[in-house]
Design a protein around this motif. Structure first.
Motif, PDB file in Angstrom:
ATOM      1  N   MET A   1       0.855  -1.176   0.000  1.00 45.01           N
ATOM      2  CA  MET A   1       0.000   0.000   0.000  1.00 45.01           C
ATOM      3  C   MET A   1       0.900   1.237   0.000  1.00 45.01           C
ATOM      4  O   MET A   1       1.913   1.266   0.688  1.00 45.01           O
ATOM      5  CB  MET A   1      -0.884  -0.019   1.251  1.00 45.01           C
ATOM      6  N   ASN A   2       0.497   2.237  -0.756  1.00 43.56           N
ATOM      7  CA  ASN A   2       1.300   3.456  -0.748  1.00 43.56           C
ATOM      8  C   ASN A   2       0.833   4.401   0.364  1.00 43.56           C
ATOM      9  O   ASN A   2      -0.209   4.193   0.981  1.00 43.56           O
ATOM     10  CB  ASN A   2       1.300   4.135  -2.128  1.00 43.56           C
ATOM     11  N   LEU A   3       1.626   5.437   0.598  1.00 43.66           N
ATOM     12  CA  LEU A   3       1.347   6.355   1.706  1.00 43.66           C
ATOM     13  C   LEU A   3       0.015   7.081   1.517  1.00 43.66           C
ATOM     14  O   LEU A   3      -0.727   7.258   2.486  1.00 43.66           O
ATOM     15  CB  LEU A   3       2.489   7.357   1.855  1.00 43.66           C
ATOM     16  N   LYS A   4      -0.311   7.455   0.301  1.00 44.14           N
ATOM     17  CA  LYS A   4      -1.561   8.170   0.051  1.00 44.14           C
ATOM     18  C   LYS A   4      -2.761   7.312   0.438  1.00 44.14           C
ATOM     19  O   LYS A   4      -3.688   7.775   1.101  1.00 44.14           O
ATOM     20  CB  LYS A   4      -1.643   8.586  -1.416  1.00 44.14           C
ATOM     21  N   GLU A   5      -2.744   6.047   0.041  1.00 40.43           N
ATOM     22  CA  GLU A   5      -3.829   5.129   0.397  1.00 40.43           C
ATOM     23  C   GLU A   5      -3.898   4.937   1.906  1.00 40.43           C
ATOM     24  O   GLU A   5      -4.989   4.920   2.484  1.00 40.43           O
ATOM     25  CB  GLU A   5      -3.625   3.772  -0.282  1.00 40.43           C
ATOM     26  N   TYR A   6      -2.748   4.788   2.519  1.00 40.06           N
ATOM     27  CA  TYR A   6      -2.704   4.568   3.964  1.00 40.06           C
ATOM     28  C   TYR A   6      -3.274   5.769   4.715  1.00 40.06           C
ATOM     29  O   TYR A   6      -4.116   5.614   5.605  1.00 40.06           O
ATOM     30  CB  TYR A   6      -1.266   4.285   4.417  1.00 40.06           C
ATOM     31  N   LEU A   7      -2.832   6.956   4.353  1.00 40.20           N
ATOM     32  CA  LEU A   7      -3.303   8.162   5.041  1.00 40.20           C
ATOM     33  C   LEU A   7      -4.788   8.404   4.813  1.00 40.20           C
ATOM     34  O   LEU A   7      -5.483   8.905   5.698  1.00 40.20           O
ATOM     35  CB  LEU A   7      -2.497   9.386   4.592  1.00 40.20           C
ATOM     36  N   SER A   8      -5.276   8.041   3.630  1.00 39.59           N
ATOM     37  CA  SER A   8      -6.699   8.253   3.352  1.00 39.59           C
ATOM     38  C   SER A   8      -7.576   7.382   4.244  1.00 39.59           C
ATOM     39  O   SER A   8      -8.740   7.703   4.480  1.00 39.59           O
ATOM     40  CB  SER A   8      -7.016   8.016   1.882  1.00 39.59           C
ATOM     41  N   GLY A   9      -7.032   6.290   4.750  1.00 35.82           N
ATOM     42  CA  GLY A   9      -7.780   5.411   5.645  1.00 35.82           C
ATOM     43  C   GLY A   9      -7.772   5.865   7.096  1.00 35.82           C
ATOM     44  O   GLY A   9      -8.472   5.294   7.930  1.00 35.82           O
ATOM     45  N   LEU A  10      -6.976   6.883   7.381  1.00 34.30           N
ATOM     46  CA  LEU A  10      -6.915   7.418   8.745  1.00 34.30           C
ATOM     47  C   LEU A  10      -7.771   8.669   8.834  1.00 34.30           C
ATOM     48  O   LEU A  10      -7.871   9.420   7.870  1.00 34.30           O
ATOM     49  CB  LEU A  10      -5.470   7.796   9.104  1.00 34.30           C
ATOM     50  N   GLY A  11      -8.340   8.907   9.957  1.00 34.07           N
ATOM     51  CA  GLY A  11      -9.033  10.175  10.187  1.00 34.07           C
ATOM     52  C   GLY A  11      -8.020  11.262  10.487  1.00 34.07           C
ATOM     53  O   GLY A  11      -6.807  11.023  10.525  1.00 34.07           O
ATOM     54  N   LYS A  12      -8.511  12.448  10.721  1.00 40.57           N
ATOM     55  CA  LYS A  12      -7.633  13.584  11.014  1.00 40.57           C
ATOM     56  C   LYS A  12      -6.768  13.302  12.229  1.00 40.57           C
ATOM     57  O   LYS A  12      -5.559  13.536  12.204  1.00 40.57           O
ATOM     58  CB  LYS A  12      -8.460  14.851  11.240  1.00 40.57           C
ATOM     59  N   LEU A  34       1.576  12.892  -1.932  1.00 46.38           N
ATOM     60  CA  LEU A  34       1.291  13.426  -3.268  1.00 46.38           C
ATOM     61  C   LEU A  34       2.489  13.327  -4.202  1.00 46.38           C
ATOM     62  O   LEU A  34       2.367  13.551  -5.401  1.00 46.38           O
ATOM     63  CB  LEU A  34       0.864  14.896  -3.174  1.00 46.38           C
ATOM     64  N   GLY A  35       3.659  13.027  -3.643  1.00 49.09           N
ATOM     65  CA  GLY A  35       4.873  12.977  -4.445  1.00 49.09           C
ATOM     66  C   GLY A  35       5.531  14.325  -4.620  1.00 49.09           C
ATOM     67  O   GLY A  35       6.456  14.471  -5.421  1.00 49.09           O
ATOM     68  N   ASN A  36       5.073  15.329  -3.874  1.00 51.78           N
ATOM     69  CA  ASN A  36       5.668  16.661  -3.954  1.00 51.78           C
ATOM     70  C   ASN A  36       6.982  16.754  -3.183  1.00 51.78           C
ATOM     71  O   ASN A  36       7.756  17.677  -3.395  1.00 51.78           O
ATOM     72  CB  ASN A  36       4.708  17.722  -3.415  1.00 51.78           C
ATOM     73  N   ARG A  37       7.208  15.838  -2.280  1.00 53.73           N
ATOM     74  CA  ARG A  37       8.428  15.753  -1.484  1.00 53.73           C
ATOM     75  C   ARG A  37       8.893  14.306  -1.503  1.00 53.73           C
ATOM     76  O   ARG A  37       8.109  13.391  -1.760  1.00 53.73           O
ATOM     77  CB  ARG A  37       8.177  16.171  -0.030  1.00 53.73           C
ATOM     78  N   THR A  38      10.167  14.109  -1.173  1.00 55.16           N
ATOM     79  CA  THR A  38      10.736  12.769  -1.081  1.00 55.16           C
ATOM     80  C   THR A  38      11.167  12.526   0.350  1.00 55.16           C
ATOM     81  O   THR A  38      11.808  13.384   0.960  1.00 55.16           O
ATOM     82  CB  THR A  38      11.952  12.631  -2.020  1.00 55.16           C
ATOM     83  N   ALA A  39      10.837  11.375   0.862  1.00 52.20           N
ATOM     84  CA  ALA A  39      11.195  11.042   2.244  1.00 52.20           C
ATOM     85  C   ALA A  39      12.687  10.781   2.350  1.00 52.20           C
ATOM     86  O   ALA A  39      13.287  10.169   1.465  1.00 52.20           O
ATOM     87  CB  ALA A  39      10.429   9.803   2.702  1.00 52.20           C
TER      88      ALA A  39
END
Length: 77
Positions: A1-12, A34-39
């Motif tokens: 799972m990518n980070l975007k999918e993971y975060l979308s499953g979490l609430g605020k 979003l891919g705007n930054r690199t970890a």
């Protein structure tokens, strides 16, 4: 799972807790997703740990040879 999918499953609150565990801000995690930054490698490790390895270092920081590091971390004394 990518980070975007993971975060979308979490609430605020979940995203805030995740960011705190990783030592960053929810906004920075969003930018990463979003891919705007690199970890950085350090942050990639923290995200993998905080997500229970659902989001992997490889997906966050692909320029690091994680396979080599994982393989050799078990053989190091």
């Amino acid at each position: 799972m990518n980070l975007k999918e993971y975060l979308s499953g979490l609430g605020k609150v979940g995203r805030e807790v995740m960011a705190q565990r990783c030592g960053t801000s929810p906004q920075y995690l969003y930018q990463l997703s979003l891919g705007n930054r690199t970890a950085s490698p350090r942050l990639a490790i923290e995200i993998e740990k905080a997500s229970g390895a659902v989001v992997t270092c490889e997906s966050l920081c692909p320029d690091v040879d994680w396979e080599y590091l994982r393989k050799n971390s078990t053989t190091a004394a």
